[in-house]
Every structure is written in C-alpha cells, then in structure tokens.
Design a protein around this motif. Structure first.
Motif, PDB file in Angstrom:
ATOM      1  N   ILE A  19       0.861  -1.181   0.000  1.00 17.01           N
ATOM      2  CA  ILE A  19       0.000   0.000   0.000  1.00 17.01           C
ATOM      3  C   ILE A  19       0.896   1.230   0.000  1.00 17.01           C
ATOM      4  CG2 ILE A  19      -1.733   1.322   1.293  1.00 17.01           C
ATOM      5  CD1 ILE A  19      -2.902  -1.308   0.438  1.00 17.01           C
ATOM      6  N   LEU A  20       0.655   2.150  -0.930  1.00 16.60           N
ATOM      7  CA  LEU A  20       1.379   3.420  -0.941  1.00 16.60           C
ATOM      8  C   LEU A  20       0.537   4.482  -0.251  1.00 16.60           C
ATOM      9  CD1 LEU A  20       2.933   3.723  -4.514  1.00 16.60           C
ATOM     10  CD2 LEU A  20       4.085   3.158  -2.371  1.00 16.60           C
ATOM     11  N   ILE A  21       1.208   5.322   0.532  1.00 14.24           N
ATOM     12  CA  ILE A  21       0.563   6.442   1.207  1.00 14.24           C
ATOM     13  C   ILE A  21       1.298   7.696   0.768  1.00 14.24           C
ATOM     14  CG2 ILE A  21       0.156   7.543   3.439  1.00 14.24           C
ATOM     15  CD1 ILE A  21      -0.032   4.644   4.570  1.00 14.24           C
ATOM     16  N   GLY A  22       0.537   8.662   0.297  1.00 16.08           N
ATOM     17  CA  GLY A  22       1.115   9.921  -0.143  1.00 16.08           C
ATOM     18  C   GLY A  22       0.539  11.068   0.656  1.00 16.08           C
ATOM     19  N   GLY A  23       1.121  12.239   0.474  1.00 15.87           N
ATOM     20  CA  GLY A  23       0.621  13.412   1.175  1.00 15.87           C
ATOM     21  C   GLY A  23       1.350  14.658   0.731  1.00 15.87           C
ATOM     22  N   TYR A  24       0.899  15.770   1.258  1.00 16.91           N
ATOM     23  CA  TYR A  24       1.516  17.058   0.994  1.00 16.91           C
ATOM     24  C   TYR A  24       2.639  17.250   2.009  1.00 16.91           C
ATOM     25  CZ  TYR A  24       2.132  22.056   0.491  1.00 16.91           C
ATOM     26  OH  TYR A  24       2.676  23.295   0.292  1.00 16.91           O
ATOM     27  N   ALA A  25       3.853  17.472   1.555  1.00 15.60           N
ATOM     28  CA  ALA A  25       5.015  17.658   2.432  1.00 15.60           C
ATOM     29  C   ALA A  25       5.144  16.515   3.431  1.00 15.60           C
ATOM     30  CB  ALA A  25       4.937  19.007   3.145  1.00 15.60           C
ATOM     31  N   LEU A  26       4.931  15.285   2.957  1.00 14.84           N
ATOM     32  CA  LEU A  26       4.914  14.105   3.828  1.00 14.84           C
ATOM     33  C   LEU A  26       6.206  13.943   4.626  1.00 14.84           C
ATOM     34  CD1 LEU A  26       3.165  11.674   4.640  1.00 14.84           C
ATOM     35  CD2 LEU A  26       4.168  10.427   2.723  1.00 14.84           C
ATOM     36  N   GLY A  27       7.333  14.295   4.034  1.00 14.29           N
ATOM     37  CA  GLY A  27       8.621  14.147   4.703  1.00 14.29           C
ATOM     38  C   GLY A  27       8.822  15.069   5.898  1.00 14.29           C
ATOM     39  N   THR A  28       7.942  16.049   6.072  1.00 13.39           N
ATOM     40  CA  THR A  28       8.052  16.980   7.206  1.00 13.39           C
ATOM     41  C   THR A  28       7.099  16.624   8.337  1.00 13.39           C
ATOM     42  OG1 THR A  28       6.389  18.529   6.364  1.00 13.39           O
ATOM     43  CG2 THR A  28       8.674  18.856   5.616  1.00 13.39           C
ATOM     44  N   THR A  29       6.362  15.532   8.203  1.00 12.08           N
ATOM     45  CA  THR A  29       5.307  15.209   9.170  1.00 12.08           C
ATOM     46  C   THR A  29       5.810  14.367  10.331  1.00 12.08           C
ATOM     47  OG1 THR A  29       4.650  13.206   7.996  1.00 12.08           O
ATOM     48  CG2 THR A  29       3.559  15.275   7.331  1.00 12.08           C
TER      49      THR A  29
END
Length: 122
Positions: A44-54
């Motif tokens: 399962i892939l999970i994406g997001g906005y600015a995910l690396g900063t969360t």
C-alpha cells in the motif's frame, strides 16, 4: 494473512481515505487520516503534501511498524460497518512517482504482515 483476498482488494479499490497509526520515540501512538493507493504487488502506498516533514514520517524513521485502517459505515439502521486493518512494516521512499502532482516526492510503502477484514461480504 499476509496477502489480500479478492474481496479485500475489491474493497480497497473503492476507498480513498484511511487512518495510519504510528508510534513515536516515547512509545506514544499517533493516528492520522491519509490517502492510500493499493498496489499490484500487495503493498500500500501512502502519499501526502510535504509528507517528509510530518510527525508520522519522523515516527516511522524511528520505528517502521505501522497499522492502517480503512473502513466505512454501510448502514446506520441496522448498524453495519466494514473494513480492513493492515499491520506491517513501513518503507520510506523519496523520489519521482506517479501518484499525482499534488503529492510530495516522499511516499510511505506499507508491507503487510497481518491483514484482518470484517463484513466485506455484505
């Protein structure tokens, strides 16, 4: 179970929002709504906005164990819910992908180790 059944695959394709649970360095749980994308390889892939900063990204860097719950309410009267819980290991990815321009280059790939579903036959 570590592979999705046909019913689970079909259900996941109809849903777009799940809740990802991670654990921080102090052992405290965190759950967040996330967009997810079932892959043909069973991950399962999970994406997001600015995910690396969360916080979820930081949590997974320290402890890659995660749980993802996807569910919905089929009926209120009578009460009927259905869903899938996926427990596994998260892999943090960075780079180009094809999920869409509104997602940052960071992605989380969940490798299922345990899958539990309920009421998908209704």
């Amino acid at each position: 179970m570590t592979e999705f059944s046909e019913a689970e695959r079909a259900y996941l394709k109809t849903q777009r929002l799940g809740r990802l649970a991670t654990v921080d360095g102090k052992g405290q749980p965190q759950a967040n709504p996330v967009g997810f994308f079932p892959q043909d390889d069973g991950t399962i892939l999970i994406g997001g906005y600015a995910l690396g900063t969360t916080k979820k990204w930081r949590n997974l860097r320290g402890n890659p164990k995660a749980a993802l719950v996807i569910d919905d309410v089929v009926s209120v009267t009578p009460w009927k819910v259905r869903g899938v819980e996926i427990r596994g290991t998260a892999e943090l990815l960075t780079g180009p992908h094809e999920l869409g321009p509104h997602f940052s280059e960071e992605l989380i790939r969940i490798h299922p180790e345990k899958i539990h579903s309920w009421s998908l036959d209704q």
